[in-house]
Scaffold this active site. Structure first.
Site, PDB file in Angstrom:
ATOM      1  N   GLU A 102     104.872  55.028  63.685  1.00  0.00           N
ATOM      2  CA  GLU A 102     106.007  54.817  62.784  1.00  0.00           C
ATOM      3  C   GLU A 102     105.557  54.657  61.333  1.00  0.00           C
ATOM      4  OE1 GLU A 102     108.798  55.614  63.895  1.00  0.00           O
ATOM      5  OE2 GLU A 102     108.210  55.534  66.004  1.00  0.00           O
ATOM      6  N   GLY A 117     110.475  53.520  69.019  1.00  0.00           N
ATOM      7  CA  GLY A 117     110.239  53.273  67.604  1.00  0.00           C
ATOM      8  C   GLY A 117     111.016  54.259  66.768  1.00  0.00           C
ATOM      9  N   CYS A 124     108.050  61.955  70.168  1.00  0.00           N
ATOM     10  CA  CYS A 124     108.713  61.542  68.936  1.00  0.00           C
ATOM     11  C   CYS A 124     110.175  61.970  68.989  1.00  0.00           C
ATOM     12  CB  CYS A 124     108.014  62.178  67.733  1.00  0.00           C
ATOM     13  SG  CYS A 124     108.704  61.721  66.143  1.00  0.00           S
ATOM     14  N   LEU A 125     111.060  61.085  68.563  1.00  0.00           N
ATOM     15  CA  LEU A 125     112.475  61.426  68.534  1.00  0.00           C
ATOM     16  C   LEU A 125     112.761  62.571  67.573  1.00  0.00           C
ATOM     17  CD1 LEU A 125     114.018  57.835  68.627  1.00  0.00           C
ATOM     18  CD2 LEU A 125     113.876  59.490  70.505  1.00  0.00           C
ATOM     19  N   GLN A 138     113.065  59.048  59.357  1.00  0.00           N
ATOM     20  CA  GLN A 138     113.554  59.916  60.425  1.00  0.00           C
ATOM     21  C   GLN A 138     115.069  60.086  60.412  1.00  0.00           C
ATOM     22  OE1 GLN A 138     110.919  57.778  63.469  1.00  0.00           O
ATOM     23  NE2 GLN A 138     111.323  59.773  64.411  1.00  0.00           N
TER      24      GLN A 138
END
Length: 168
Positions: free
Chosen positions: A134, A46, A91-92, A51
């Site tokens: 998200e 996601g 989480c990225l 981001q």
């Protein structure tokens, strides 16, 4: 399509509350495509526009094992949430950190699709957790906000150290 740079915690832009999208047009579809390309290139499930430094209410997700079931949602909101559950999340924007977070096991999310049509998605399990995660980004929240103050501080310090090392 392009792979975009992902912001990393504690970048203050991750705390931005995204603005609603007024019209789903070619620019919004191109953003969704870029988000998907970035998410796949980063091996995520996601990604929210916030981001990548774009304060628009757009998210993409794909929790399918084959990575062939992308969802692009505009102005998503959780309309119903039921049954508390715990999920291990990463989480990225917080690379290398995985922690258990309490969320709802089942949700109904209402949004616009990439063509501007209204959609309602009934989700459970990983998809439900991913959608909540998200949508949190669109409201300036990170999954680390659900952790204890001690854990959050430890993660923040590690992130700052990693950023300094990368800059050196």
């Amino acid at each position: 399509m392009a792979v975009l740079d992902i912001l990393h915690h504690p970048d203050p832009r991750l705390r931005c509350v995204a603005a609603p999208v007024e019209t789903v047009d070619g620019d919004v579809r191109a953003l969704a495509d870029d988000l998907l390309e970035t998410m796949y290139a980063s091996r995520g499930i996601g990604l929210a526009a916030v981001q990548v430094g774009i304060a628009k209410r757009v998210i993409v997700v794909d929790v399918s094992p084959e990575r062939n079931a992308p969802l692009a949602l505009v102005n998503p909101r959780v309309a119903d949430a039921r049954d508390p559950a715990e999920f291990e999340e990463g989480c990225l924007s917080v690379p290398g950190v995985y922690e258990t977070v309490s969320r709802s096991a089942r949700v109904r999310v209402e949004a616009l699709d990439r063509d501007g049509g209204e959609v309602s998605i009934e989700a459970e399990g990983t998809l439900a957790a991913c959608l909540q995660h998200e949508i949190d980004h669109l409201d300036g929240r990170l999954f680390v906000d659900y952790l204890s103050r001690l854990k959050r501080e430890r993660i923040r310090k590690r992130a700052i150290k990693r950023m300094r090392e990368a800059a050196a």
